[in-house]
Design an enzyme around this catalytic site. Structure first.
Site, PDB file in Angstrom:
ATOM      1  N   TYR A   1       0.861  -1.190   0.000  1.00 25.36           N
ATOM      2  CA  TYR A   1       0.000   0.000   0.000  1.00 25.36           C
ATOM      3  C   TYR A   1       0.890   1.230   0.000  1.00 25.36           C
ATOM      4  CZ  TYR A   1       1.022   0.550   5.012  1.00 25.36           C
ATOM      5  OH  TYR A   1       1.644   0.726   6.217  1.00 25.36           O
ATOM      6  N   CYS A   2       0.304   2.353  -0.417  1.00 29.41           N
ATOM      7  CA  CYS A   2       0.997   3.630  -0.290  1.00 29.41           C
ATOM      8  C   CYS A   2       0.078   4.603   0.441  1.00 29.41           C
ATOM      9  CB  CYS A   2       1.480   4.166  -1.627  1.00 29.41           C
ATOM     10  SG  CYS A   2       0.250   4.331  -2.908  1.00 29.41           S
ATOM     11  N   ALA A   3       0.559   5.808   0.642  1.00 23.85           N
ATOM     12  CA  ALA A   3      -0.145   6.715   1.539  1.00 23.85           C
ATOM     13  C   ALA A   3      -1.478   7.193   0.968  1.00 23.85           C
ATOM     14  CB  ALA A   3       0.735   7.910   1.881  1.00 23.85           C
TER      15      ALA A   3
END
Length: 253
Positions: A4-6
């Site tokens: 995941y990323c932000a």
């Protein structure tokens, strides 16, 4: 592998594609962690019927909630999620508390699964703060006005339970935690309880503490701006989960 990323998920998509090309199975959090956090926060505002299990210190409320869960009731264990039992002694024997954000995430997941049962949700009567973590305001505002079942074991029953669960800790740890109550207990009463520990008299120490907590419980109840509807259930060794559930049904009828 979970990736995941932000925020939107572009970087995690690129990285997921690279891993996939190497034959690695990848799960990607759609729309990133920000969307996941919003999903968590939304759970605290979701309308649902709540009921609170209350009682004086040592009433074994958590143990009763576990029993209610075993017979199919929807239960949120706030203290378990917080790794703290709520009082000045609540951190004893517990793992390190989660961060506020992690606590909220775990609480959101617990709510998500318990609300699937489509039943009233049981909570333990708690202060807004459990140790260093805070019950999210939208949820706490629901809990504080929810109808409650107040269980009432005898003083002796509560004393034995507290001695078994807290009296087992070394006196120096108990003294450290007792000193945190100096302002609230009053200097004289706090001094007596610490002296009792120093003299090896845990019976006197616990008796003084229970009188303080019982008084604080009654004062806290009187100070509530809204007095929730309450049913009191005397607790004996023969009290069943069914009796507590029956009290809930009366409250919500």
């Amino acid at each position: 592998i979970v990736v995941y990323c932000a925020r939107g998920g572009m970087r995690s998509q690129i990285f997921s594609d690279l891993l996939s090309k190497e034959g690695i199975e990848v799960y990607r959090l759609k729309d990133g962690y920000k969307r996941y956090r919003n999903w968590c926060l939304e759970k605290f505002s979701r309308e649902h019927t709540s009921v609170v299990l209350s009682g004086k210190t040592g009433s074994q409320k958590t143990e009763r909630l576990f029993g209610l869960r075993e017979v199919g009731e929807a239960v949120i264990d706030l203290e378990g999620l917080a790794h703290h039992k709520g009082s000045a002694f609540g951190a004893l024997g517990q793992p390190e508390q989660p961060t506020q954000e992690h606590f909220e995430n775990k609480l959101a997941h617990a709510l998500f699964f318990e609300l699937k049962k489509d039943q009233p949700v049981w909570y333990e009567n708690e202060s807004r703060l459990i140790g260093k973590v805070r019950i999210p305001d939208p949820l706490f505002d629901k809990i504080v006005i929810a109808p409650r079942v107040e269980i009432q074991p005898s003083f002796e029953n509560r004393f034995d339970f507290l001695m078994e669960n807290y009296g087992c800790f070394p006196s120096d740890e108990l003294i450290e935690k007792t000193q945190l109550l100096t302002k609230r207990m009053g200097l004289e009463a706090n001094k007596k309880s610490i002296e009792a520990l120093e003299n090896g008299d845990k019976t006197e120490w616990l008796t003084l503490l229970m009188h303080y907590y019982d008084k604080a419980y009654e004062q806290g109840r009187l100070k509530q701006a809204v007095q929730p509807k309450t049913i009191q259930v005397p607790i004996t060794e023969n009290t069943t989960h069914a009796e507590i559930i029956a009290a809930k049904e009366i409250l919500l009828s």
